[in-house]
Motif scaffolding. Structure first.
Motif, short mmCIF file in Angstrom:
data_model
loop_
_atom_site.label_atom_id
_atom_site.label_comp_id
_atom_site.label_asym_id
_atom_site.label_seq_id
_atom_site.Cartn_x
_atom_site.Cartn_y
_atom_site.Cartn_z
N ASP A 94 0.80 -1.05 -0.06
CA ASP A 94 0.09 -0.08 0.11
C ASP A 94 0.89 1.28 0.09
O ASP A 94 0.41 2.29 -0.52
CB ASP A 94 -0.83 0.16 1.28
N PHE A 95 2.02 1.21 0.71
CA PHE A 95 2.64 2.67 0.92
C PHE A 95 3.71 2.72 -0.23
O PHE A 95 4.33 3.77 -0.26
CB PHE A 95 3.50 2.58 2.35
N VAL A 96 4.45 1.53 -0.76
CA VAL A 96 5.43 1.76 -1.55
C VAL A 96 4.95 1.99 -3.22
O VAL A 96 4.59 0.70 -3.78
CB VAL A 96 6.54 0.67 -1.69
N ARG A 97 4.53 2.96 -3.50
CA ARG A 97 3.92 3.23 -4.91
C ARG A 97 4.71 4.15 -5.70
O ARG A 97 5.59 5.04 -5.33
CB ARG A 97 2.72 4.04 -4.61
N ALA A 98 4.71 4.18 -6.89
CA ALA A 98 5.27 5.14 -7.84
C ALA A 98 4.75 6.48 -7.76
O ALA A 98 3.70 6.78 -7.32
CB ALA A 98 4.90 4.41 -9.34
N GLU A 104 6.97 3.05 -11.77
CA GLU A 104 6.19 1.92 -11.41
C GLU A 104 6.96 0.47 -11.50
O GLU A 104 6.66 -0.29 -10.44
CB GLU A 104 4.87 1.50 -12.45
N PRO A 105 7.85 0.22 -12.64
CA PRO A 105 8.72 -0.75 -12.41
C PRO A 105 9.79 -0.64 -11.03
O PRO A 105 9.93 -1.81 -10.50
CB PRO A 105 9.50 -0.78 -13.85
N ALA A 106 10.26 0.27 -10.87
CA ALA A 106 11.03 0.65 -9.87
C ALA A 106 10.51 0.49 -8.36
O ALA A 106 10.85 0.00 -7.55
CB ALA A 106 11.73 2.13 -9.92
N ALA A 107 9.31 0.88 -8.27
CA ALA A 107 8.45 0.74 -7.06
C ALA A 107 8.05 -1.05 -6.96
O ALA A 107 8.19 -1.25 -5.67
CB ALA A 107 7.12 1.41 -7.29
N THR A 112 9.17 -5.84 -4.05
CA THR A 112 9.60 -7.27 -4.10
C THR A 112 11.00 -7.31 -3.34
O THR A 112 11.16 -8.53 -2.41
CB THR A 112 10.13 -7.42 -5.62
N GLN A 113 11.69 -6.32 -3.11
CA GLN A 113 13.10 -6.45 -2.18
C GLN A 113 12.62 -6.44 -0.70
O GLN A 113 13.33 -7.20 0.06
CB GLN A 113 13.94 -5.24 -2.74
N LEU A 114 11.69 -5.55 -0.51
CA LEU A 114 11.32 -5.44 1.08
C LEU A 114 10.50 -6.90 1.44
O LEU A 114 10.94 -7.36 2.45
CB LEU A 114 10.25 -4.44 1.06
N ASP A 200 14.07 10.14 -0.07
CA ASP A 200 13.70 10.50 -1.51
C ASP A 200 12.28 10.70 -1.61
O ASP A 200 12.10 11.13 -2.80
CB ASP A 200 14.37 9.36 -2.25
N GLY A 201 11.54 10.79 -0.63
CA GLY A 201 9.99 11.29 -0.86
C GLY A 201 9.17 10.14 -1.15
O GLY A 201 8.05 10.42 -1.21
N THR A 202 9.51 9.01 -1.17
CA THR A 202 8.67 7.92 -1.64
C THR A 202 7.81 7.34 -0.55
O THR A 202 6.49 6.99 -0.49
CB THR A 202 9.58 6.66 -1.99
N LEU A 203 8.34 7.65 0.72
CA LEU A 203 7.42 7.30 2.15
C LEU A 203 7.30 8.70 2.64
O LEU A 203 8.35 9.30 2.94
CB LEU A 203 8.13 6.26 2.79
N ASP A 204 6.13 8.94 2.97
CA ASP A 204 5.93 10.19 3.97
C ASP A 204 6.11 9.64 5.34
O ASP A 204 6.54 8.62 5.79
CB ASP A 204 4.46 10.94 3.63
N ALA A 205 6.09 10.88 6.20
CA ALA A 205 6.78 10.63 7.54
C ALA A 205 5.63 9.59 8.30
O ALA A 205 6.27 8.73 9.06
CB ALA A 205 6.55 11.78 8.40
N TYR A 206 4.35 9.75 8.10
CA TYR A 206 3.42 8.73 8.84
C TYR A 206 3.61 7.22 8.18
O TYR A 206 3.74 6.31 8.96
CB TYR A 206 2.11 9.20 8.25
#
Length: 337
Positions: A94-98, A104-107, A112-114, A200-206
């Motif tokens: 839900d949180f790791v999004r493009a 999208e491929p990088a996300a 997958t890595q996580l 890098d801004g992919t995840l916000d603080a929450y």
């Protein structure tokens, strides 16, 4: 973990046959000496022996209650690992999004890595929990024999390095294997990547805080499992339980001689079956407690951490949409490993 309705009598008798041999010897020898050689001085009053039996029953019951608590806690720990792992998969999906910083491929690659790194943590943890300790009971002939003939412990035949290789990148693989506690380092890598994704801004603080909180739960689950693994049931209680039970079962035939002699001449031979039966009951109780002390060692009654880890892996891979899903681990002779 045995998942049948019950152990068969044949299985239980076979498991305890070495103790049974000495119990028969202990009941037969004094009866022969008493009856055939007239060694009537071997007979002891029953009352003091019964008092020892009462003390033995109390200490054996205390031990079995404590060892059952250890076994039940181990199952609770892995139940919590199952729940937290599913939560981790949900948060990753839900949180790791493009977005601005990720295509999208990088996300998808990050997700997958996580997830794969978490499966690596599960793998490293179960290998660590299966490592033998000096105080564990799998070294006993009856337990090791039953294990060899009924089920295989994967962590004893597989290599951790081979299991981790498909799950980790080259850098992560080298980093994890360089550490002593491989499971701890796997979670640390997760935290490092989350910090980078937040930077890098992919995840916000929450989202970052929510995912870090789940990693803290994994550390807590791991620490609780390691406490059971690395801290044995106190040796003083285990020792006194064994001594009391052994003392009682060897004295029991001596106390029964006079009791059956009062009934008649031939009845004294009943000392052998009755003495054996009483001794077998107490010895079996003591053995069951001993076999329950260490719920991660791979015994037939232990928490099935390999099966539970595979269940988690299947759930997480299906969340990723993967098609190459491993099959659930089937029980071996009604034993889940």
């Amino acid at each position: 973990m045995h998942i049948g309705r019950q152990y068969t009598l044949i299985e239980f008798v076979h498991w305890s046959r070495y103790d049974s041999f000495w119990l028969i010897v202990g009941a037969t020898a004094p009866t022969l000496l008493y009856t055939l050689l007239g060694c009537t001085w071997l007979a002891l009053p029953w009352v003091p022996i019964a008092l020892i039996g009462t003390a033995s029953a109390f200490i054996a019951g205390f031990r079995n209650n404590a060892t059952y608590a250890r076994a039940w806690e181990s199952r609770q720990i892995y139940g919590a690992i199952v729940n937290s792992s599913r939560s981790w998969g949900l948060l990753v999906m839900d949180f790791v999004r493009a977005g601005n910083s990720l295509s999208e491929p990088a996300a998808a690659a990050v997700r997958t890595q996580l997830v794969h790194r978490h499966i690596a943590w599960l793998t490293a943890l179960r290998f660590q929990l299966r490592q033998p300790r000096q105080w564990e009971s799998m070294v006993l002939h009856s337990n090791s024999e039953y294990q060899r003939t009924h089920f295989v412990i994967p962590e004893r035949v597989d290599k951790l390095e081979d299991m981790l290789r498909p799950l980790l990148s080259d850098d992560d693989y080298r980093h994890v294997l360089a550490g002593t506690n491989r499971a701890t380092h796997s979670i640390a890598l997760q935290g490092r990547q989350l910090a980078a994704l937040h930077a890098d801004g992919t995840l916000d603080a929450y989202h970052h805080i929510a995912m870090e909180r789940v990693l803290q739960e994994f550390y807590d689950h791991q620490g609780r499992a390691e406490r059971i693994k690395n801290y044995p049931y106190p040796r003083q209680y285990a020792t006194i339980s064994k001594f009391f039970v052994r003392l009682f079962v060897w004295l029991t035939p001596l106390g029964l001689l006079n009791e059956f002699a009062k009934m008649g001449t031939w009845q004294v031979w009943l000392t052998i079956p009755v003495g054996f039966l009483i001794g077998w009951v107490f010895t079996a109780i003591e053995r069951v407690g001993e076999a329950t002390e260490n719920p991660f060692e791979g015994n037939a009654n232990d928490t099935p951490i390999t099966t539970l880890s595979r269940t988690i892996e299947i759930d997480l891979r299906e969340m990723l949409g993967e098609t190459d899903i491993p099959a659930p681990i089937a029980p071996q002779h009604l034993i889940q490993i």
